[in-house]
Design a protein around this motif. Structure first.
Motif, PDB file in Angstrom:
ATOM      1  N   ALA A 260       4.770   2.934   4.848  1.00  0.00           N
ATOM      2  CA  ALA A 260       5.070   1.501   4.878  1.00  0.00           C
ATOM      3  C   ALA A 260       3.882   0.769   5.499  1.00  0.00           C
ATOM      4  O   ALA A 260       4.023  -0.047   6.414  1.00  0.00           O
ATOM      5  N   LEU A 261       2.706   1.085   4.970  1.00  0.00           N
ATOM      6  CA  LEU A 261       1.459   0.568   5.526  1.00  0.00           C
ATOM      7  C   LEU A 261       1.283  -0.914   5.202  1.00  0.00           C
ATOM      8  O   LEU A 261       1.816  -1.412   4.198  1.00  0.00           O
ATOM      9  N   PRO A 262       0.522  -1.636   6.003  1.00  0.00           N
ATOM     10  CA  PRO A 262       0.287  -3.058   5.704  1.00  0.00           C
ATOM     11  C   PRO A 262      -0.380  -3.232   4.342  1.00  0.00           C
ATOM     12  O   PRO A 262      -1.097  -2.351   3.857  1.00  0.00           O
ATOM     13  N   GLU A 263      -0.149  -4.387   3.732  1.00  0.00           N
ATOM     14  CA  GLU A 263      -0.696  -4.628   2.401  1.00  0.00           C
ATOM     15  C   GLU A 263      -2.214  -4.541   2.373  1.00  0.00           C
ATOM     16  O   GLU A 263      -2.807  -4.191   1.338  1.00  0.00           O
ATOM     17  N   ASP A 264      -2.872  -4.861   3.502  1.00  0.00           N
ATOM     18  CA  ASP A 264      -4.331  -4.838   3.481  1.00  0.00           C
ATOM     19  C   ASP A 264      -4.903  -3.422   3.458  1.00  0.00           C
ATOM     20  O   ASP A 264      -6.115  -3.234   3.380  1.00  0.00           O
ATOM     21  N   ARG A 265      -4.025  -2.402   3.491  1.00  0.00           N
ATOM     22  CA  ARG A 265      -4.496  -1.027   3.331  1.00  0.00           C
ATOM     23  C   ARG A 265      -4.631  -0.654   1.853  1.00  0.00           C
ATOM     24  O   ARG A 265      -5.035   0.451   1.523  1.00  0.00           O
ATOM     25  N   TYR A 266      -4.286  -1.589   0.973  1.00  0.00           N
ATOM     26  CA  TYR A 266      -4.369  -1.348  -0.466  1.00  0.00           C
ATOM     27  C   TYR A 266      -5.119  -2.496  -1.127  1.00  0.00           C
ATOM     28  O   TYR A 266      -4.954  -3.659  -0.754  1.00  0.00           O
ATOM     29  N   ALA A 267      -5.916  -2.139  -2.125  1.00  0.00           N
ATOM     30  CA  ALA A 267      -6.454  -3.177  -2.998  1.00  0.00           C
ATOM     31  C   ALA A 267      -5.333  -3.667  -3.901  1.00  0.00           C
ATOM     32  O   ALA A 267      -4.552  -2.865  -4.423  1.00  0.00           O
ATOM     33  N   HIS A 268      -5.229  -4.983  -4.091  1.00  0.00           N
ATOM     34  CA  HIS A 268      -4.196  -5.515  -4.973  1.00  0.00           C
ATOM     35  C   HIS A 268      -4.635  -6.877  -5.481  1.00  0.00           C
ATOM     36  O   HIS A 268      -5.497  -7.540  -4.900  1.00  0.00           O
ATOM     37  N   ARG A 269      -4.040  -7.294  -6.581  1.00  0.00           N
ATOM     38  CA  ARG A 269      -4.435  -8.518  -7.261  1.00  0.00           C
ATOM     39  C   ARG A 269      -3.265  -9.472  -7.294  1.00  0.00           C
ATOM     40  O   ARG A 269      -2.145  -9.085  -7.670  1.00  0.00           O
ATOM     41  N   ASP A 270      -3.522 -10.711  -6.902  1.00  0.00           N
ATOM     42  CA  ASP A 270      -2.494 -11.763  -6.980  1.00  0.00           C
ATOM     43  C   ASP A 270      -1.197 -11.341  -6.298  1.00  0.00           C
ATOM     44  O   ASP A 270      -0.092 -11.596  -6.799  1.00  0.00           O
ATOM     45  N   SER A 271      -1.316 -10.666  -5.166  1.00  0.00           N
ATOM     46  CA  SER A 271      -0.144 -10.205  -4.395  1.00  0.00           C
ATOM     47  C   SER A 271       0.763  -9.286  -5.192  1.00  0.00           C
ATOM     48  O   SER A 271       1.975  -9.204  -4.936  1.00  0.00           O
ATOM     49  N   MET A 272       0.196  -8.558  -6.192  1.00  0.00           N
ATOM     50  CA  MET A 272       0.992  -7.593  -6.968  1.00  0.00           C
ATOM     51  C   MET A 272       1.134  -6.313  -6.147  1.00  0.00           C
ATOM     52  O   MET A 272       0.523  -5.285  -6.441  1.00  0.00           O
ATOM     53  N   ILE A 273       1.930  -6.408  -5.099  1.00  0.00           N
ATOM     54  CA  ILE A 273       2.149  -5.259  -4.222  1.00  0.00           C
ATOM     55  C   ILE A 273       3.514  -5.405  -3.565  1.00  0.00           C
ATOM     56  O   ILE A 273       3.931  -6.516  -3.211  1.00  0.00           O
ATOM     57  N   THR A 274       4.223  -4.304  -3.441  1.00  0.00           N
ATOM     58  CA  THR A 274       5.514  -4.302  -2.747  1.00  0.00           C
ATOM     59  C   THR A 274       5.249  -4.449  -1.258  1.00  0.00           C
ATOM     60  O   THR A 274       4.522  -3.646  -0.662  1.00  0.00           O
ATOM     61  N   LYS A 275       5.820  -5.490  -0.651  1.00  0.00           N
ATOM     62  CA  LYS A 275       5.566  -5.762   0.760  1.00  0.00           C
ATOM     63  C   LYS A 275       6.020  -4.595   1.630  1.00  0.00           C
ATOM     64  O   LYS A 275       6.955  -3.866   1.289  1.00  0.00           O
ATOM     65  N   SER A 276       5.370  -4.424   2.756  1.00  0.00           N
ATOM     66  CA  SER A 276       5.588  -3.235   3.574  1.00  0.00           C
ATOM     67  C   SER A 276       7.034  -3.104   4.036  1.00  0.00           C
ATOM     68  O   SER A 276       7.577  -1.996   4.089  1.00  0.00           O
ATOM     69  N   GLU A 277       7.705  -4.222   4.369  1.00  0.00           N
ATOM     70  CA  GLU A 277       9.099  -4.138   4.818  1.00  0.00           C
ATOM     71  C   GLU A 277       9.993  -3.624   3.687  1.00  0.00           C
ATOM     72  O   GLU A 277      10.909  -2.827   3.914  1.00  0.00           O
ATOM     73  N   VAL A 278       9.743  -4.099   2.474  1.00  0.00           N
ATOM     74  CA  VAL A 278      10.514  -3.644   1.321  1.00  0.00           C
ATOM     75  C   VAL A 278      10.140  -2.206   0.975  1.00  0.00           C
ATOM     76  O   VAL A 278      10.993  -1.372   0.670  1.00  0.00           O
ATOM     77  N   ARG A 279       8.857  -1.918   1.039  1.00  0.00           N
ATOM     78  CA  ARG A 279       8.384  -0.573   0.701  1.00  0.00           C
ATOM     79  C   ARG A 279       8.999   0.479   1.605  1.00  0.00           C
ATOM     80  O   ARG A 279       9.291   1.601   1.167  1.00  0.00           O
ATOM     81  N   ALA A 280       9.201   0.154   2.865  1.00  0.00           N
ATOM     82  CA  ALA A 280       9.794   1.110   3.798  1.00  0.00           C
ATOM     83  C   ALA A 280      11.175   1.547   3.320  1.00  0.00           C
ATOM     84  O   ALA A 280      11.513   2.740   3.327  1.00  0.00           O
TER      85      ALA A 280
END
Length: 438
Positions: A260-280
């Motif tokens: 459940a790492l912070p989003e800045d640990r991944y490259a992503h485009r236009d916020s196309m990333i599951t947020k860490s709280e949801v990912r957990a």
């Protein structure tokens, strides 16, 4: 006070491993055989050692008769010996004997796994060792899909051909070790396709490596070190350069850096990333572990699949956008995990994929979810931002025989304000649905 008489010491069953490399038996074997009243082993083991004529023997087939005879020998104080291959404590008979309550003394020899790595001239301190013997081989296949260095103990019907078929599409080089410890010993380096089409001598050991074998034909034999045909050490190229060994020597343990790492640990485009709280929550619901295969559909940045891979699962990431797919691969490499990318649009892209244990649907409509539940994975996890999609998804899952749980997650993160104040900045609410097959 009356003292109790000491109990008669129990004579343990001596379990002796016969060396997988063909070396002479351990010196302990001769004296224990000389006094044995019962010797248990496979036919080839009984024929390989001097069993006393006065000793009873049990040739292993079904284990229950041997366990009964061994228990009777222990009760009667009759010395008993069990002969086994290599290290009998490594996916061997020791576990079954202990489960039967027998007292044991174990004298191990070199295991077939150690012998296979040694004959190939490879280190194996970072390897995972799994078995396909007597169980569904899917877990062994998924371990090979997930980790860079895996040794598999095989069995008829769950050997190099079957495992190789399951690894087609993964970048793996396989070493198949046959006839270990005999004059016919050989280790062949093959692709998964070649393994699936081959015929292999039983028993054999399969080594799965993520790195390719350079400078050698795919079907070339790897000549065992020390054989008459071996080239000088300084002239023989290293057949494999396996990587991925963890610094903590735990090839499939939970990641030291967490999940459940912070989003800045991944490259992503236009916020196309599951947020860490949801990912957990999503990762927890998917229950990734070694031996399981997870599909990550609509992978985006790949963060969900990557964190499942960090926890030991094999992962297939399905992404229709080629640029996003490149991002998935870059993120997986940055986190030193293996994620197989399938570029294509679901549900069509799902048709030929191997059966999943759990699926995360991060993108796609009802047609994608319909295709997923038709494969009947144990668990399906969805994230939905649009409320009008929740009821149809719940109904579809229930109609397919799944029990459904759901939660709406709303996170508010600390954010700084001018002047040193702090506020809460809300993230978009997301509904997480989990379907579990009944």
């Amino acid at each position: 006070m009356t003292r109790m008489a000491p109990m008669t010491p129990v004579t343990p069953v001596t379990v002796v491993g016969l060396d997988a490399t063909g070396a002479p038996p351990h010196p302990t074997l001769a004296p224990v055989l000389a006094t044995a009243g019962l010797v248990v082993g496979a036919a080839r083991h009984l024929a390989a050692v001097p069993v006393p004529a006065v000793a009873d023997t049990v040739t292993l087939g079904p284990l229950a008769p041997a366990l009964r005879r061994l228990a009777e020998a222990v009760d009667a104080g009759v010395p008993a010996v069990v002969l086994a291959s290599g290290d009998p404590g490594l996916f061997g008979i020791v576990r079954r004997l202990r489960a039967a309550g027998l007292p044991l003394r174990v004298v191990p020899a070199v295991s077939s796994v150690a012998a296979a790595f040694a004959s190939a001239g490879l280190p194996w301190d970072g390897a995972a060792v799994v078995t396909a013997h007597g169980r569904d081989p899917r877990a062994a296949v998924n371990a090979c899909r997930a980790l860079p260095l895996v040794a598999v103990l095989t069995a008829p019907g769950a050997g190099a051909a079957e495992l190789g078929a399951g690894l087609i599409g993964w970048s793996r080089r396989l070493l198949v070790a046959e006839h270990l410890g005999t004059a016919a010993e050989r280790i062949r380096a093959v692709t998964p396709e070649q393994a699936s089409a081959g015929t292999w001598a039983d028993p054999h050991v399969l080594l799965s490596l993520a790195d390719p074998v350079p400078a050698a034909p795919a079907d070339a034999d790897v000549v065992p070190v020390g054989s008459a045909d071996a080239a000088p050490t300084d002239a023989a190229p290293d057949p494999v350069a396996p990587g991925g060994m963890r610094a903590d020597n735990q090839p499939a343990a939970a990641p030291a850096g967490g999940w459940a790492l912070p989003e800045d640990r991944y490259a992503h485009r236009d916020s196309m990333i599951t947020k860490s709280e949801v990912r957990a929550l999503v990762v927890a619901r998917l229950r990734p572990r070694l031996g399981r295969l997870i599909w990550d559909i609509g992978a985006g940045s790949g963060s969900v699949g990557i964190e499942c891979a960090l926890l030991g699962a094999a992962v297939l990431a399905v992404e229709q956008d080629s640029e996003a797919g490149a991002t998935v691969q870059a993120n997986a490499a940055a986190h030193a995990v293996h994620v197989r990318l399938v570029t294509g649009r679901a549900p069509a892209a799902l048709a030929d994929l191997p059966e999943p244990d759990a699926v995360f649907v991060g993108g796609g409509g009802v047609d994608v979810l319909t295709a997923v539940v038709a494969r009947q994975p144990e668990r399906v996890v969805l994230t939905l931002a649009a409320l009008d999609r929740v009821a149809p998804a719940v109904g579809l899952l229930r109609a397919a025989g799944y029990t459904v749980e759901g939660s709406q997650l709303s996170a508010a993160r600390l954010a700084d304000l001018p002047g040193g104040s702090i506020r809460l900045a809300a993230t978009n609410p997301v509904v997480v649905l989990t379907g579990e097959r009944q």
